[in-house]
Design a protein around this motif. Structure first.
Motif, PDB file in Angstrom:
ATOM      1  N   GLN A  34       0.662  -1.145   0.007  1.00  0.00           N
ATOM      2  CA  GLN A  34      -0.090  -0.145   0.014  1.00  0.00           C
ATOM      3  C   GLN A  34       0.915   1.129  -0.054  1.00  0.00           C
ATOM      4  OE1 GLN A  34      -2.945   0.041   3.356  1.00  0.00           O
ATOM      5  NE2 GLN A  34      -4.132  -1.256   2.170  1.00  0.00           N
ATOM      6  N   LEU A  35       0.503   2.373  -0.329  1.00  0.00           N
ATOM      7  CA  LEU A  35       1.049   3.584  -0.489  1.00  0.00           C
ATOM      8  C   LEU A  35       0.554   4.414   0.594  1.00  0.00           C
ATOM      9  CD1 LEU A  35       1.095   4.059  -4.388  1.00  0.00           C
ATOM     10  CD2 LEU A  35       2.953   3.171  -2.830  1.00  0.00           C
ATOM     11  N   ARG A  36       1.612   5.561   0.951  1.00  0.00           N
ATOM     12  CA  ARG A  36       1.458   6.485   1.826  1.00  0.00           C
ATOM     13  C   ARG A  36       1.762   7.882   1.135  1.00  0.00           C
ATOM     14  NH1 ARG A  36      -1.195   2.828   3.324  1.00  0.00           N
ATOM     15  NH2 ARG A  36      -0.757   1.366   5.059  1.00  0.00           N
ATOM     16  N   LEU A  37       1.243   8.919   1.709  1.00  0.00           N
ATOM     17  CA  LEU A  37       1.644  10.063   1.159  1.00  0.00           C
ATOM     18  C   LEU A  37       1.896  11.196   2.119  1.00  0.00           C
ATOM     19  CD1 LEU A  37       1.561  12.625  -1.405  1.00  0.00           C
ATOM     20  CD2 LEU A  37      -0.828  13.055  -0.417  1.00  0.00           C
ATOM     21  N   CYS A  38       3.057  11.676   2.416  1.00  0.00           N
ATOM     22  CA  CYS A  38       3.739  12.602   3.360  1.00  0.00           C
ATOM     23  C   CYS A  38       2.946  14.005   3.095  1.00  0.00           C
ATOM     24  CB  CYS A  38       5.081  12.930   3.009  1.00  0.00           C
ATOM     25  SG  CYS A  38       5.952  14.254   4.209  1.00  0.00           S
ATOM     26  N   LEU A  39       2.470  14.405   4.084  1.00  0.00           N
ATOM     27  CA  LEU A  39       1.615  15.735   4.066  1.00  0.00           C
ATOM     28  C   LEU A  39       2.373  16.965   4.459  1.00  0.00           C
ATOM     29  CD1 LEU A  39      -1.664  14.274   6.038  1.00  0.00           C
ATOM     30  CD2 LEU A  39      -1.292  14.667   3.540  1.00  0.00           C
ATOM     31  N   SER A  40       3.766  16.696   4.512  1.00  0.00           N
ATOM     32  CA  SER A  40       4.358  17.793   4.471  1.00  0.00           C
ATOM     33  C   SER A  40       5.013  18.195   3.280  1.00  0.00           C
ATOM     34  CB  SER A  40       5.775  17.751   5.375  1.00  0.00           C
ATOM     35  OG  SER A  40       5.296  17.551   6.809  1.00  0.00           O
ATOM     36  N   CYS A  41       5.329  17.349   2.290  1.00  0.00           N
ATOM     37  CA  CYS A  41       6.082  17.505   1.198  1.00  0.00           C
ATOM     38  C   CYS A  41       5.644  16.906  -0.074  1.00  0.00           C
ATOM     39  CB  CYS A  41       7.710  17.018   1.229  1.00  0.00           C
ATOM     40  SG  CYS A  41       8.217  15.335   1.372  1.00  0.00           S
TER      41      CYS A  41
END
Length: 86
Positions: A34-41
């Motif tokens: 599964q994938l995750r998205l960094c909410l800073s960059c």
């Protein structure tokens, strides 16, 4: 109940994803679970169930505290620092 102390510092709107898959997994010829998205960059990395655990590695290297799921139909966020769902 423990709360996240980092959510208020998130950019609004969210950063645009830098990729549509985990670039490290892609380069290694493996497939993320599964994938995750960094909410800073906007970094996109694989989850801890994937062999590379690249989202966690991104947090360790960057210190960016919160990632959200990058899976269709899901909307949860995780704070690595406080170890809680946001």
């Amino acid at each position: 109940m423990k709360q996240c102390t980092h959510a208020d510092a998130l950019p609004a709107p969210e950063p645009a994803p830098l990729s549509d898959t985990c670039p490290e997994c892609q380069a290694a010829g493996s497939h993320p679970v599964q994938l995750r998205l960094c909410l800073s960059c906007g970094y996109v990395g694989c989850c801890d169930t994937s062999p590379g655990r690249h989202s966690t590695e991104h947090y360790k290297e960057s210190g960016h505290p919160i990632m959200r799921t990058f899976e269709p139909g899901e909307n949860w966020r995780w704070c690595f620092v406080d170890h809680v769902l946001v």
